[in-house]
Design an enzyme around this catalytic site. Structure first.
Site, PDB file in Angstrom:
ATOM      1  N   CYS A   1       2.101  34.261  -8.293  1.00 29.14           N
ATOM      2  CA  CYS A   1       1.944  35.700  -8.075  1.00 29.14           C
ATOM      3  C   CYS A   1       2.823  36.293  -6.974  1.00 29.14           C
ATOM      4  O   CYS A   1       3.365  37.394  -7.160  1.00 29.14           O
ATOM      5  CB  CYS A   1       0.473  36.059  -7.848  1.00 29.14           C
ATOM      6  SG  CYS A   1      -0.451  34.922  -6.806  1.00 29.14           S
TER       7      CYS A   1
ATOM      8  N   ARG B   1      -0.871  21.879  -6.647  1.00 27.39           N
ATOM      9  CA  ARG B   1      -2.076  22.071  -5.843  1.00 27.39           C
ATOM     10  C   ARG B   1      -2.665  20.720  -5.468  1.00 27.39           C
ATOM     11  O   ARG B   1      -2.724  19.809  -6.289  1.00 27.39           O
ATOM     12  CB  ARG B   1      -3.116  22.897  -6.616  1.00 27.39           C
ATOM     13  CG  ARG B   1      -2.619  24.288  -6.983  1.00 27.39           C
ATOM     14  CD  ARG B   1      -3.639  25.064  -7.764  1.00 27.39           C
ATOM     15  NE  ARG B   1      -3.080  26.337  -8.231  1.00 27.39           N
ATOM     16  CZ  ARG B   1      -3.727  27.190  -9.020  1.00 27.39           C
ATOM     17  NH1 ARG B   1      -4.955  26.896  -9.441  1.00 27.39           N
ATOM     18  NH2 ARG B   1      -3.148  28.321  -9.391  1.00 27.39           N
TER      19      ARG B   1
ATOM     20  N   GLN C   1       1.416  26.674 -15.436  1.00 27.90           N
ATOM     21  CA  GLN C   1       0.390  27.700 -15.630  1.00 27.90           C
ATOM     22  C   GLN C   1       0.906  28.796 -16.553  1.00 27.90           C
ATOM     23  O   GLN C   1       1.995  29.335 -16.356  1.00 27.90           O
ATOM     24  CB  GLN C   1       0.020  28.292 -14.269  1.00 27.90           C
ATOM     25  CG  GLN C   1      -1.248  29.124 -14.281  1.00 27.90           C
ATOM     26  CD  GLN C   1      -1.644  29.517 -12.861  1.00 27.90           C
ATOM     27  OE1 GLN C   1      -0.794  29.751 -12.014  1.00 27.90           O
ATOM     28  NE2 GLN C   1      -2.931  29.586 -12.603  1.00 27.90           N
TER      29      GLN C   1
ATOM     30  N   ASP D   1       0.864  32.047 -16.928  1.00 26.69           N
ATOM     31  CA  ASP D   1       0.537  33.013 -15.884  1.00 26.69           C
ATOM     32  C   ASP D   1       1.105  34.383 -16.229  1.00 26.69           C
ATOM     33  O   ASP D   1       2.214  34.478 -16.746  1.00 26.69           O
ATOM     34  CB  ASP D   1       1.141  32.538 -14.562  1.00 26.69           C
ATOM     35  CG  ASP D   1       0.359  33.000 -13.351  1.00 26.69           C
ATOM     36  OD1 ASP D   1      -0.668  33.682 -13.540  1.00 26.69           O
ATOM     37  OD2 ASP D   1       0.764  32.676 -12.229  1.00 26.69           O
TER      38      ASP D   1
ATOM     39  N   HIS E   1       0.984  38.739 -14.775  1.00 24.67           N
ATOM     40  CA  HIS E   1       0.481  39.742 -13.838  1.00 24.67           C
ATOM     41  C   HIS E   1       0.764  41.128 -14.392  1.00 24.67           C
ATOM     42  O   HIS E   1       1.858  41.396 -14.885  1.00 24.67           O
ATOM     43  CB  HIS E   1       1.127  39.558 -12.458  1.00 24.67           C
ATOM     44  CG  HIS E   1       0.815  38.227 -11.862  1.00 24.67           C
ATOM     45  ND1 HIS E   1       1.667  37.142 -11.987  1.00 24.67           N
ATOM     46  CD2 HIS E   1      -0.266  37.788 -11.189  1.00 24.67           C
ATOM     47  CE1 HIS E   1       1.128  36.100 -11.396  1.00 24.67           C
ATOM     48  NE2 HIS E   1      -0.045  36.464 -10.900  1.00 24.67           N
TER      49      HIS E   1
ATOM     50  N   LYS F   1     -13.280  38.056 -10.904  1.00 27.46           N
ATOM     51  CA  LYS F   1     -12.614  37.486 -12.076  1.00 27.46           C
ATOM     52  C   LYS F   1     -13.604  37.210 -13.199  1.00 27.46           C
ATOM     53  O   LYS F   1     -14.817  37.118 -12.996  1.00 27.46           O
ATOM     54  CB  LYS F   1     -11.904  36.192 -11.703  1.00 27.46           C
ATOM     55  CG  LYS F   1     -12.838  35.091 -11.170  1.00 27.46           C
ATOM     56  CD  LYS F   1     -12.075  33.813 -10.861  1.00 27.46           C
ATOM     57  CE  LYS F   1     -13.031  32.728 -10.365  1.00 27.46           C
ATOM     58  NZ  LYS F   1     -12.347  31.403 -10.249  1.00 27.46           N
TER      59      LYS F   1
ATOM     60  N   HIS G   1      -4.291  39.475 -12.290  1.00 24.05           N
ATOM     61  CA  HIS G   1      -3.812  38.115 -12.524  1.00 24.05           C
ATOM     62  C   HIS G   1      -4.469  37.642 -13.820  1.00 24.05           C
ATOM     63  O   HIS G   1      -5.692  37.796 -13.984  1.00 24.05           O
ATOM     64  CB  HIS G   1      -4.238  37.162 -11.405  1.00 24.05           C
ATOM     65  CG  HIS G   1      -3.828  37.592 -10.041  1.00 24.05           C
ATOM     66  ND1 HIS G   1      -2.868  36.943  -9.304  1.00 24.05           N
ATOM     67  CD2 HIS G   1      -4.277  38.609  -9.254  1.00 24.05           C
ATOM     68  CE1 HIS G   1      -2.741  37.528  -8.128  1.00 24.05           C
ATOM     69  NE2 HIS G   1      -3.590  38.545  -8.075  1.00 24.05           N
TER      70      HIS G   1
END
Length: 406
Positions: free
Chosen positions: A96, A125, A143, A145, A147, A227, A273
């Site tokens: 992000c 991670r 990921q 991902d 946005h 979320k 996100h």
């Protein structure tokens, strides 16, 4: 029968050798092929829903992670810094902040919003060794991902759009959710009370207007916003979070993000996100268990195997193989010295959907004897009919239960 760790090894889908470190994964050609198919499908779905693709670095300066709040709120999940030219860089745990910097690269107008930007970005991670689990929980993963940057007035409809993509994508794979959770503000968080109220209400209203059942999970939101998480069960009864939709008013504040409204005033955008398949590694593990390794034809890394009864059929078999590949089918051959029964058995153990057997009679007639895994012998057919049937099944993304030979 369904454990992806067992099937992954048997079907040569992924590797986790000790030499590369725990929680890190290698996808050999068959696993790589499935991932490539999923990625291509993912891209098509995103382009169709108004997304554009971004590509970002694997590391970023510590200053970036300070601004984003990760070093203050997520450092325990990040790896030690890498020092380059006396500056500290961190492996990215999330994509992000890079997307935020792309937004800030120029002045934005309300006419541009919403902006929907997606990336298949690899992140890293820290996970304790005791929680690592095959493909489901790893330390380095890619990921799915995205946005979304929008006005507060656009937020609810953008959330609904994300939810629709989630259900549309999982329907193609025949996967149903175990449960859906709405997670609210945790004790350790950033942002104002008003930001959190707006975010939580937008998520809740979107779910309720779409008549979606959900569980409330108080205090388990991300540090930057509330979320909605979509959970799927695995072969041994555990559930895993894949899709997620997270509202973030805080990072736009931290990065001083703005857009120019209709009155030429600077306003703060809302950030969403959003991940659909979640981690591509975890999604592959879920697919292995969901299909028990018997992938539908369109997803199978190897779709057709051509077998010969004796060496006398090799030349014709090669012609068949060439025609299959020219038609875009993933085909291989087994011209080994074993009896044809052993070759069929080997192909079935590898869960290959179709087997084309060629003997002297098939050479003479210009046909193949076709078999479908779980359905058995389908009889003798022309190469053209076989290709028409298989390419049609691929195009329709047919699921195994719906397969029937006409």
């Amino acid at each position: 029968k369904r454990d992806h760790r067992k099937l992954g090894k048997e079907l040569d889908l992924f590797l986790t050798p000790d030499e590369i470190g725990g929680g890190l994964v290698i996808l050999p050609p068959k696993g790589g092929r499935i991932r490539s198919i999923v990625e291509d499908f993912w891209r098509q779905e995103h382009f169709a829903n108004g997304y554009e693709l971004l590509y970002t670095p694997h590391i970023g300066l510590s200053k970036l992670w300070e601004i984003s709040g990760h070093l203050g709120h997520y450092k325990e999940n990040m790896y030690s810094p890498i020092v380059i030219d006396e500056q500290e860089f961190y492996l990215k745990p999330m994509n992000c902040p890079f997307h935020l910097m792309a937004y800030k690269s120029k002045t934005r107008s309300y006419r541009e919003l919403p902006l929907r930007w997606a990336e298949q970005g690899t992140v890293y991670r820290y996970e304790k060794s005791g929680v690592l689990h095959g493909l489901m929980r790893v330390r380095g993963f890619t990921q799915d991902d995205a946005h979304i940057f929008c006005t507060p007035q656009q937020l609810k409809e953008e959330i609904k759009g994300c939810i629709r993509i989630v259900f549309e994508l999982y329907k193609v794979f025949g996967i149903e959710f175990d449960h859906i959770e709405l997670s609210t503000r945790p004790a350790k968080s950033i942002g104002t009370d008003e930001m959190w109220r707006h975010g939580e209400q937008s998520l809740q209203t979107a779910l309720e207007e779409m008549q979606i059942d959900y569980k409330l999970n108080p205090g388990d939101g991300a540090f930057y916003g509330p979320k909605v998480d979509f959970h799927i069960g695995d072969a041994i009864g555990r559930t895993w979070q894949l899709s997620t939709i997270q509202v973030d008013f805080a990072m736009p504040e931290s990065f001083d993000m703005t857009y120019i409204d209709a009155e030429s005033q600077r306003q703060r955008p809302v950030m969403v996100h959003r991940a659909i398949t979640g981690s591509l590694e975890r999604f592959l593990g879920i697919l292995v268990e969901h299909f028990a390794g018997d992938f539908p034809l369109w997803l199978a890394p190897e779709q057709v195997r051509v077998l010969t009864i004796t060496d006398a059929q090799k030349d014709y078999a090669r012609e068949v193989l060439t025609k299959l590949k020219t038609a875009g089918l993933r085909a291989s051959y087994d011209f080994g010295p074993e009896k044809v029964g052993a070759k069929i058995r080997r192909a079935e153990l590898m869960k290959i959907p179709y087997i084309a057997v060629i003997g002297n009679r098939e050479v003479e007639t210009g046909e193949v004897s076709l078999r479908r895994r779980l359905l058995g012998d389908l009889g003798t057919v022309t190469i053209e009919k076989m290709i028409t049937r298989l390419t049609g099944e691929v195009a329709e993304c047919t699921l195994p239960a719906e397969v029937a030979w006409e």
